[in-house]
Write a protein that holds these residues in place. Structure first.
Motif, PDB file in Angstrom:
ATOM      1  N   ASP A 322       0.809  -1.212   0.000  1.00 30.28           N
ATOM      2  CA  ASP A 322       0.000   0.000   0.000  1.00 30.28           C
ATOM      3  C   ASP A 322       0.845   1.265   0.000  1.00 30.28           C
ATOM      4  O   ASP A 322       0.303   2.371   0.145  1.00 30.28           O
ATOM      5  CB  ASP A 322      -0.953  -0.001   1.198  1.00 30.28           C
ATOM      6  N   LEU A 323       2.145   1.115  -0.162  1.00 33.28           N
ATOM      7  CA  LEU A 323       3.033   2.272  -0.291  1.00 33.28           C
ATOM      8  C   LEU A 323       3.468   2.416  -1.745  1.00 33.28           C
ATOM      9  O   LEU A 323       3.407   1.464  -2.532  1.00 33.28           O
ATOM     10  CB  LEU A 323       4.263   2.106   0.598  1.00 33.28           C
ATOM     11  N   GLN A 324       3.952   3.587  -2.103  1.00 30.61           N
ATOM     12  CA  GLN A 324       4.422   3.833  -3.464  1.00 30.61           C
ATOM     13  C   GLN A 324       5.905   3.460  -3.555  1.00 30.61           C
ATOM     14  O   GLN A 324       6.797   4.316  -3.554  1.00 30.61           O
ATOM     15  CB  GLN A 324       4.179   5.291  -3.848  1.00 30.61           C
ATOM     16  N   ALA A 325       6.147   2.157  -3.612  1.00 31.76           N
ATOM     17  CA  ALA A 325       7.510   1.637  -3.697  1.00 31.76           C
ATOM     18  C   ALA A 325       7.861   1.351  -5.152  1.00 31.76           C
ATOM     19  O   ALA A 325       7.027   0.875  -5.928  1.00 31.76           O
ATOM     20  CB  ALA A 325       7.637   0.363  -2.873  1.00 31.76           C
ATOM     21  N   HIS A 326       9.095   1.637  -5.526  1.00 34.62           N
ATOM     22  CA  HIS A 326       9.579   1.415  -6.892  1.00 34.62           C
ATOM     23  C   HIS A 326      10.540   0.241  -6.861  1.00 34.62           C
ATOM     24  O   HIS A 326      11.672   0.351  -6.372  1.00 34.62           O
ATOM     25  CB  HIS A 326      10.282   2.672  -7.410  1.00 34.62           C
ATOM     26  N   LEU A 327      10.086  -0.909  -7.387  1.00 32.86           N
ATOM     27  CA  LEU A 327      10.846  -2.147  -7.268  1.00 32.86           C
ATOM     28  C   LEU A 327      11.341  -2.631  -8.619  1.00 32.86           C
ATOM     29  O   LEU A 327      10.682  -2.454  -9.644  1.00 32.86           O
ATOM     30  CB  LEU A 327       9.988  -3.231  -6.621  1.00 32.86           C
ATOM     31  N   CYS A 328      12.477  -3.293  -8.588  1.00 34.21           N
ATOM     32  CA  CYS A 328      13.045  -3.903  -9.793  1.00 34.21           C
ATOM     33  C   CYS A 328      12.163  -5.062 -10.249  1.00 34.21           C
ATOM     34  O   CYS A 328      11.756  -5.894  -9.442  1.00 34.21           O
ATOM     35  CB  CYS A 328      14.458  -4.393  -9.495  1.00 34.21           C
ATOM     36  N   TYR A 329      11.912  -5.131 -11.537  1.00 34.37           N
ATOM     37  CA  TYR A 329      11.062  -6.187 -12.086  1.00 34.37           C
ATOM     38  C   TYR A 329      11.733  -7.555 -12.035  1.00 34.37           C
ATOM     39  O   TYR A 329      11.070  -8.580 -12.170  1.00 34.37           O
ATOM     40  CB  TYR A 329      10.663  -5.864 -13.533  1.00 34.37           C
ATOM     41  N   ALA A 330      13.042  -7.591 -11.825  1.00 29.63           N
ATOM     42  CA  ALA A 330      13.759  -8.873 -11.790  1.00 29.63           C
ATOM     43  C   ALA A 330      14.047  -9.336 -10.368  1.00 29.63           C
ATOM     44  O   ALA A 330      13.880 -10.516 -10.048  1.00 29.63           O
ATOM     45  CB  ALA A 330      15.070  -8.764 -12.566  1.00 29.63           C
ATOM     46  N   THR A 331      14.468  -8.419  -9.500  1.00 31.63           N
ATOM     47  CA  THR A 331      14.885  -8.824  -8.154  1.00 31.63           C
ATOM     48  C   THR A 331      13.872  -8.498  -7.070  1.00 31.63           C
ATOM     49  O   THR A 331      13.917  -9.068  -5.991  1.00 31.63           O
ATOM     50  CB  THR A 331      16.207  -8.137  -7.768  1.00 31.63           C
ATOM     51  N   ALA A 338      18.976  -1.833  -7.465  1.00 29.54           N
ATOM     52  CA  ALA A 338      19.140  -2.971  -8.367  1.00 29.54           C
ATOM     53  C   ALA A 338      19.917  -2.572  -9.614  1.00 29.54           C
ATOM     54  O   ALA A 338      20.744  -3.337 -10.124  1.00 29.54           O
ATOM     55  CB  ALA A 338      17.779  -3.541  -8.739  1.00 29.54           C
ATOM     56  N   ALA A 339      19.675  -1.351 -10.095  1.00 29.31           N
ATOM     57  CA  ALA A 339      20.376  -0.887 -11.297  1.00 29.31           C
ATOM     58  C   ALA A 339      21.870  -0.764 -11.057  1.00 29.31           C
ATOM     59  O   ALA A 339      22.677  -1.015 -11.958  1.00 29.31           O
ATOM     60  CB  ALA A 339      19.800   0.454 -11.749  1.00 29.31           C
ATOM     61  N   THR A 340      22.269  -0.402  -9.842  1.00 28.21           N
ATOM     62  CA  THR A 340      23.706  -0.271  -9.553  1.00 28.21           C
ATOM     63  C   THR A 340      24.396  -1.628  -9.470  1.00 28.21           C
ATOM     64  O   THR A 340      25.617  -1.708  -9.621  1.00 28.21           O
ATOM     65  CB  THR A 340      23.945   0.488  -8.234  1.00 28.21           C
ATOM     66  N   LEU A 341      23.626  -2.679  -9.209  1.00 26.07           N
ATOM     67  CA  LEU A 341      24.210  -4.015  -9.069  1.00 26.07           C
ATOM     68  C   LEU A 341      24.382  -4.720 -10.409  1.00 26.07           C
ATOM     69  O   LEU A 341      25.110  -5.704 -10.505  1.00 26.07           O
ATOM     70  CB  LEU A 341      23.344  -4.877  -8.149  1.00 26.07           C
ATOM     71  N   ILE A 342      23.685  -4.239 -11.442  1.00 28.61           N
ATOM     72  CA  ILE A 342      23.780  -4.860 -12.763  1.00 28.61           C
ATOM     73  C   ILE A 342      25.173  -4.618 -13.342  1.00 28.61           C
ATOM     74  O   ILE A 342      25.681  -3.511 -13.352  1.00 28.61           O
ATOM     75  CB  ILE A 342      22.718  -4.292 -13.714  1.00 28.61           C
TER      76      ILE A 342
END
Length: 398
Positions: A322-331, A338-342
């Motif tokens: 119920d929060l506006q969280a922005h999550l990686c579609y893969a992890t 997540a983008a920094t780990l790629i």
């Protein structure tokens, strides 16, 4: 609103290693902090009490935690010693939770059910700074009773060990797996200790290709040397050596396990029968009957006494749906992190936290830290979590 008086500037969800470190650093930084823990501090570490960590004490405790414990008169092991889970829990996490700075701040047996905004639903105030004007509201449960708490900021440090992947194809649950979950071990069993009789002279299938799987296999092979009737099966997703070997690996235990795992696959030793593919179905006629395993590709069915599912874990993102969280579609970790780990080396020792900007969400003052921040990426190391804690708490106290 009715919150049983549980209101704070910062709520930390989970009293594991990162949750406790975050609470201590926040308290020392002048924040009013409260921790909500479903069990007791460090409870999940107890599941691998018997396992020796890859990393030494130097990488498993923060500077502020170490200094505070020493100031309070606690004798701490040397930095270059490799602790077991039990040592980590008893010699560090439990003393940390007992520090004066955290007295009265840790709510145990308080399971977090959901987190939302008190004055805003998920789809409201999109991209609007006023979304952060009202407090978070946290739904909790203790002894069957539901209650609420509020906070100005939230750190989710609940980890992911409570939500393992399934044994079926693609990480899904196999048919019959939920009904047999009490017969399946999703952690590294204490084969040489308390659970020896469960595995000695019995047939066990180990599923997985991570370091937990090869740790389990290592213990089972040692047991087989003592009890030759012990039978071992290993289920791999692919018929190829699964581990990366580094000649200059600074973690000697990891290097030994990688070499052992690859040798088992390459040499096809008689003491471990290797299968490839995925499980389709598990059946069992009674609590003490063998578990019948059927494979998705129609391979020869297998009957075993024990199943060890070292198949990894996934974050519980429903907690903050119920929060506006922005999550990686893969992890399913925070997108910017997540983008920094790629494209990195994949070695946890080479990683560091890349700043509070990688930990933020569209939801103001909400952060996912620790192993849960890596989502389904298993390369997290506690030293990175300590850096995350510093960056987030410093951001909140500016």
């Amino acid at each position: 609103m009715p919150t049983n008086g549980l209101s704070s500037e910062l709520a930390v969800l989970g009293a594991g290693p990162i949750g406790l470190e975050a609470a201590l650093y926040a308290a020392q930084s002048g924040l009013g902090v409260r921790v909500f823990e479903a069990d007791e501090p460090g409870a999940h570490v107890a599941r691998w009490d018997h396992v020796e960590l890859f990393s030494s004490w130097a990488l498993n405790r923060s500077d502020w935690g170490k200094q505070t414990l020493q100031r309070e008169g606690h004798a701490l092991p040397d930095d270059d010693v490799y602790p077991t889970g039990r040592a980590f829990r008893e010699q560090y996490l439990q003393p940390l939770a007992s520090l004066p700075e955290l007295e009265g701040r840790i709510e145990t047996r308080a399971e977090v059910l959901e987190v939302s905004r008190r004055d805003a639903r998920k789809a409201q105030y999109i991209g609007d700074e006023t979304r952060g004007d009202g407090p978070f509201v946290i739904a909790l449960e203790r002894d069957g009773s539901r209650f609420f708490a509020t906070a100005d900021a939230v750190i989710d440090a609940t980890g992911s060990y409570r939500t393992p992947n399934g044994l079926g194809p693609g990480g899904l649950e196999a048919i019959g797996e939920p009904e047999l979950s009490d017969r399946i071990e999703y952690y590294v069993p204490d084969v040489a200790g308390e659970e020896r009789e469960t595995y000695a002279g019995r047939t066990t299938l180990v599923a997985g290709t991570g370091y937990s799987a090869i740790t389990t296999l290592h213990q089972l092979l040692d047991l087989r040397d003592e009890v030759p009737e012990t039978e071992i099966h290993w289920l791999l997703s692919r018929d190829e050596p699964p581990y990366v070997e580094r000649d200059d690996d600074p973690l000697p235990q990891r290097k030994r396990l990688a070499e052992m795992g690859n040798a088992l696959v390459s040499d096809r030793r008689d003491d471990v029968e290797i299968h490839t593919g995925a499980i389709e179905r598990l059946r069992c006629e009674s609590d003490d009957a063998p578990i019948a395993i059927e494979f998705l590709d129609g391979g020869e069915p297998l009957e075993v006494d024990n199943v060890v599912a070292n198949v990894g874990y996934r974050p519980d993102v429903d907690l903050f749906r119920d929060l506006q969280a922005h999550l990686c579609y893969a992890t399913e970790g925070p997108m910017d992190l997540a983008a920094t780990l790629i494209g990195g080396s994949g070695d946890c020792l080479d990683q560091s936290s890349d700043g509070v900007e990688t930990l933020t969400h569209p939801e103001p003052d909400f952060f996912v830290l620790g192993s849960k921040s890596y989502g389904r990426n298993s390369s997290f190391l506690l030293k990175v979590g300590f850096e995350q804690v510093e960056q987030v708490v410093d951001h909140l106290t500016v």
